[in-house]
Design an enzyme around this catalytic site. Sequence first.
Site, mmCIF file in Angstrom:
data_model
loop_
_atom_site.group_PDB
_atom_site.id
_atom_site.type_symbol
_atom_site.label_atom_id
_atom_site.label_comp_id
_atom_site.label_asym_id
_atom_site.label_seq_id
_atom_site.Cartn_x
_atom_site.Cartn_y
_atom_site.Cartn_z
ATOM 1 N N ARG A 58 56.480 -33.999 21.073
ATOM 2 C CA ARG A 58 56.382 -34.814 22.274
ATOM 3 C C ARG A 58 55.637 -36.130 22.032
ATOM 4 N NH1 ARG A 58 54.626 -35.493 27.469
ATOM 5 N NH2 ARG A 58 56.288 -35.308 28.994
ATOM 6 N N ARG A 62 55.168 -39.368 27.894
ATOM 7 C CA ARG A 62 54.328 -39.980 28.917
ATOM 8 C C ARG A 62 52.976 -40.473 28.436
ATOM 9 N NH1 ARG A 62 54.423 -35.576 33.522
ATOM 10 N NH2 ARG A 62 54.581 -34.234 31.689
ATOM 11 N N ARG A 71 61.251 -45.941 31.219
ATOM 12 C CA ARG A 71 61.788 -44.806 31.968
ATOM 13 C C ARG A 71 61.649 -44.976 33.477
ATOM 14 N NH1 ARG A 71 61.533 -39.425 31.516
ATOM 15 N NH2 ARG A 71 62.327 -39.626 33.627
ATOM 16 N N ASP A 107 66.287 -33.377 25.885
ATOM 17 C CA ASP A 107 65.698 -32.225 26.564
ATOM 18 C C ASP A 107 66.474 -30.980 26.175
ATOM 19 O OD1 ASP A 107 63.735 -31.591 29.058
ATOM 20 O OD2 ASP A 107 65.448 -30.241 29.029
ATOM 21 N N TYR A 182 65.297 -19.855 31.300
ATOM 22 C CA TYR A 182 65.556 -20.836 32.365
ATOM 23 C C TYR A 182 66.770 -20.454 33.195
ATOM 24 C CZ TYR A 182 62.049 -24.145 30.767
ATOM 25 O OH TYR A 182 60.865 -24.747 30.465
#
Length: 376
Positions: A58, A62, A71, A107, A182
Amino acid sequence: MSDAEQHRTHEGGPTEARTSPHAPATTEPPTPAGPADSAFVRACRRQPVPHTPVWFMRQAGRSLPEYRRVRQGIPMLESCMMPDLVTEITLQPVRRHGVDAAVYFSDIVVPLKAVGIDLEIKPGVGPVVAEPVRTRADLARLRELTEEDVPYITEAVRQTVAELGDVPLIGFAGAPFTLASYLVEGGPSRNHERTKALMYGDPELWRDLLDRLAAITSAFLRVQIAAGASAVQLFDSWVGALAPEDYRTRVMPASASVFDAVADTGVPRIHFGVGTGELLHLMGQAGADVVGVDWRVPLDEAARRVGPGKALQGNLDPAVLFAPRQAVEEQARRVLDAAAGLEGHIFNLGHGVLPDTDPEALTALVEFVHRSTARA
């Protein structure tokens, strides 16, 4: 890696002599001549390296203000389908931090979306599936993935590789168990109760579901490799919720089939999960060339559990980066010391970069690891 990743947070060749990453190599490694001869790929292959290579799970995300700027206003899944944006985001941490590898920005649910699953990534929540997969009829909605389903992946990987030059690109995908969780839960889960209920209650459907997901994942990885990825990583973010015997009998065969499906490509394969200290031996047997280790198990102990013939990746606690620089370096030194006897080591965090991490701390850490492990 993606915003969603934040919410999910030995068989092989002959054993080689173990060498310390802090000591000069017995033979001076050649000057890198393309990604295949980079420090990262050489470490994956347990070959001599000029320094311990560094990248961060990652690392594109962010924590970077430039990421937030590009983004802004673009939903996560939409951003994953915009090749120019994907290339820019993937390159950002390479420019800023000087890491030894880039990781493809996407993702783990992208291939599920590509085969028609109705899902969205909700900010602050993660992937949410409109109609969970819990019956055999639901399984029929999971069709095969082809290259034609993801043309934006091929385009983005190709142009990113061209921009990276000698820096290798790591492709990635979600492992069958994590994707199944998921799909069955309908979103992130703390206890995975519906997932485990299906696993225990209908083992035949469970096996068929994981086999279907393994095929989708394998195809997704092969697309990235064909477009130029130099290595791939399989993320099993939730698999630490399982007992070793359940992993061995109900999950490992599907993960192993993914690694088998890309073995002929010759690219290094990395296997990573969170909270998997008790599974490391089995994860080492699943077929990857490199086993990622979270921060809970020291690397020397992880090497004992995994067994010979594998490189290891990890494993600084991501929260350490919030401490003063001297403390960060002390903890990084502990990781490097624990890695001193490994056959191959890639420095990484024990999970993804936390969103509020100071980017300067990451840049300083890369410099520290390179300086501390440089070969004469």
